[in-house]
Scaffold this motif. Structure first.
Motif, mmCIF file in Angstrom:
data_model
loop_
_atom_site.group_PDB
_atom_site.id
_atom_site.type_symbol
_atom_site.label_atom_id
_atom_site.label_comp_id
_atom_site.label_asym_id
_atom_site.label_seq_id
_atom_site.Cartn_x
_atom_site.Cartn_y
_atom_site.Cartn_z
ATOM 1 N N CYS A 1 -1.370 8.617 7.950
ATOM 2 C CA CYS A 1 -2.281 7.647 7.330
ATOM 3 C C CYS A 1 -1.539 6.371 6.957
ATOM 4 O O CYS A 1 -2.077 5.260 7.104
ATOM 5 C CB CYS A 1 -2.934 8.260 6.096
ATOM 6 S SG CYS A 1 -3.918 9.737 6.436
ATOM 7 N N GLY A 2 -0.318 6.513 6.473
ATOM 8 C CA GLY A 2 0.490 5.337 6.176
ATOM 9 C C GLY A 2 0.874 4.585 7.443
ATOM 10 O O GLY A 2 0.839 3.349 7.484
ATOM 11 N N SER B 1 0.855 -1.178 0.000
ATOM 12 C CA SER B 1 0.000 0.000 0.000
ATOM 13 C C SER B 1 0.896 1.235 0.000
ATOM 14 O O SER B 1 1.644 1.470 0.944
ATOM 15 C CB SER B 1 -0.901 -0.025 1.246
ATOM 16 O OG SER B 1 -1.741 1.106 1.310
ATOM 17 N N MET C 1 1.355 5.418 -0.353
ATOM 18 C CA MET C 1 0.717 6.742 -0.178
ATOM 19 C C MET C 1 -0.794 6.635 -0.011
ATOM 20 O O MET C 1 -1.559 7.391 -0.609
ATOM 21 C CB MET C 1 1.101 7.698 -1.316
ATOM 22 C CG MET C 1 0.754 7.293 -2.723
ATOM 23 S SD MET C 1 1.311 8.486 -3.997
ATOM 24 C CE MET C 1 2.845 7.733 -4.536
ATOM 25 N N SER C 2 -1.231 5.677 0.829
ATOM 26 C CA SER C 2 -2.660 5.422 0.993
ATOM 27 C C SER C 2 -3.043 5.490 2.466
ATOM 28 O O SER C 2 -2.304 6.003 3.295
ATOM 29 C CB SER C 2 -3.020 4.074 0.359
ATOM 30 O OG SER C 2 -4.415 3.954 0.199
ATOM 31 N N THR C 3 -4.219 4.944 2.805
ATOM 32 C CA THR C 3 -4.790 5.151 4.134
ATOM 33 C C THR C 3 -5.820 4.080 4.444
ATOM 34 O O THR C 3 -6.377 3.452 3.529
ATOM 35 C CB THR C 3 -5.457 6.540 4.210
ATOM 36 O OG1 THR C 3 -6.023 6.727 5.505
ATOM 37 C CG2 THR C 3 -6.551 6.688 3.173
ATOM 38 N N HIS D 1 5.249 5.227 2.326
ATOM 39 C CA HIS D 1 4.616 6.547 2.411
ATOM 40 C C HIS D 1 5.672 7.634 2.415
ATOM 41 O O HIS D 1 6.759 7.457 2.964
ATOM 42 C CB HIS D 1 3.767 6.664 3.672
ATOM 43 C CG HIS D 1 2.513 7.459 3.478
ATOM 44 N ND1 HIS D 1 1.272 6.882 3.314
ATOM 45 C CD2 HIS D 1 2.308 8.794 3.388
ATOM 46 C CE1 HIS D 1 0.370 7.828 3.151
ATOM 47 N NE2 HIS D 1 0.981 9.006 3.182
ATOM 48 N N VAL E 1 3.997 -1.134 3.624
ATOM 49 C CA VAL E 1 3.386 0.198 3.519
ATOM 50 C C VAL E 1 4.488 1.191 3.195
ATOM 51 O O VAL E 1 5.462 1.319 3.946
ATOM 52 C CB VAL E 1 2.666 0.584 4.818
ATOM 53 C CG1 VAL E 1 2.118 2.015 4.712
ATOM 54 C CG2 VAL E 1 1.540 -0.399 5.127
ATOM 55 N N LEU F 1 6.925 -1.034 7.431
ATOM 56 C CA LEU F 1 6.672 0.360 7.055
ATOM 57 C C LEU F 1 7.938 0.991 6.511
ATOM 58 O O LEU F 1 9.001 0.894 7.116
ATOM 59 C CB LEU F 1 6.196 1.141 8.277
ATOM 60 C CG LEU F 1 6.006 2.663 8.118
ATOM 61 C CD1 LEU F 1 4.905 2.971 7.110
ATOM 62 C CD2 LEU F 1 5.700 3.302 9.474
ATOM 63 N N THR G 1 -2.030 2.603 8.582
ATOM 64 C CA THR G 1 -2.212 1.416 7.750
ATOM 65 C C THR G 1 -1.267 0.307 8.195
ATOM 66 O O THR G 1 -1.661 -0.859 8.338
ATOM 67 C CB THR G 1 -1.975 1.756 6.271
ATOM 68 O OG1 THR G 1 -2.863 2.805 5.870
ATOM 69 C CG2 THR G 1 -2.211 0.550 5.380
#
Length: 299
Positions: free
Chosen positions: A254-255, A140, A142-144, A243, A241, A267, A258
């Protein structure tokens, strides 16, 4: 470019590499075509032995534009959601996840590594949560999760997204508006020259990227979506993830949220990255996606 029938719409896609390689499905974001995936990034994944499949979501690019569906007053939708009132939209993010699963079906791909960016990350999360048997690993970018407690976009980013062309019937006006949005969202430490940004926006327009009603419906689907925190807690596959620390649209919190929701996640926060794909960071991203896929093989 080939197309398949999927979930009641036509999905246009492109495939790169040897079909015998492990498949990676790339899912792009709001109002953005498959061509937004950087060529060097895709070529790097192919060089690592992956079979890369990328596609236009419904209502953008060369996939079906749902011209019979209504459009929405976006500020009103946002206000209704903030008040906890129900909203009705043309389709949900879950429908877009089913579109992607239908594409895998049409290509006879039983399981794939799924990589999604921005709205595409939301779709990828739903694929992993609702179609666990089809997803090898999840990335995932740059998402949330969409949880309401998370910070919203910077004011400049919100304003940029809500701007309209001075003349919606003028190619130059539309391209200029889209280029200015990209300029606001780009990575502050790795800025692109405006001429380059304009050229990319122009190429997208000429390919079939000007569908403001489709962008409106996609944004409505995002606004109407329930948060995915609880769903992601049940995703027990290797996950990554990615971000940008300086993302003005989907904030880095938000990242982090997630990653905290995904039990098997790692991450990667990239300093200087905004809401785009800086060329100097692409190899690092591919390295970590490859490492995540290797975690699947090692399991």
């Amino acid at each position: 470019m080939p197309a398949v029938d999927s979930n009641g719409v036509q999905i246009h896609y492109e495939s790169l590499g040897d079909p015998a390689g492990e498949p990676i499905l790339l899912v792009m974001g709001l109002a953005t075509q498959l061509t937004a995936w950087p060529k060097d990034f895709c070529d790097d994944l192919v060089a690592r032995g992956y079979y890369v499949v990328l596609f236009d979501n419904r209502d953008i690019g060369l996939s079906t534009h749902l011209t019979t569906r209504r459009t929405y007053n976006i500020p009103l939708l946002v206000a209704r959601r903030a008040l906890g009132l129900p909203v009705s939209v043309s389709y949900q993010l879950e429908d877009m996840a089913r579109d992607a699963i239908g594409l895998l079906d049409a290509l006879n791909i039983a399981k794939a590594h799924v990589v999604g960016a921005s709205m595409g990350g939301m779709i990828a999360q739903l694929m992993a949560a609702n179609f666990a048997e089809r997803v090898l690993s999840l990335t995932s970018i740059m998402s949330t999760t969409g949880h309401r407690s998370l910070p919203g976009a910077d004011l400049a980013a919100r304003r940029a997204l809500l701007t309209v062309p001075d003349d919606p019937n003028s190619k130059d006006s539309v391209v200029m508006r889209n280029a200015r949005v990209r300029q606001v969202l780009q990575s502050p430490v790795y800025p692109k020259d405006f001429d380059e940004i304009y050229s990319v926006a122009e190429a997208a327009y000429e390919r079939g990227g000007h569908n403001p009603d489709g962008a409106n419906r996609q944004l409505a689907a995002i606004i109407a979506a329930d948060h995915r925190r609880s769903l992601l807690r049940n995703v027990d596959i290797p996950s990554l993830v990615i971000h940008g620390a300086h993302d003005p649209l989907v904030k880095v919190e938000c990242g982090i949220d997630t990653a905290l929701a995904l039990p098997e996640s790692e991450l990667l926060v990239l300093h200087g990255m905004g809401h785009d794909f800086p060329a100097v960071l692409l190899e690092s991203m591919a390295d970590r996606i490859d490492a995540t896929a290797q975690r699947v093989r090692a399991a």
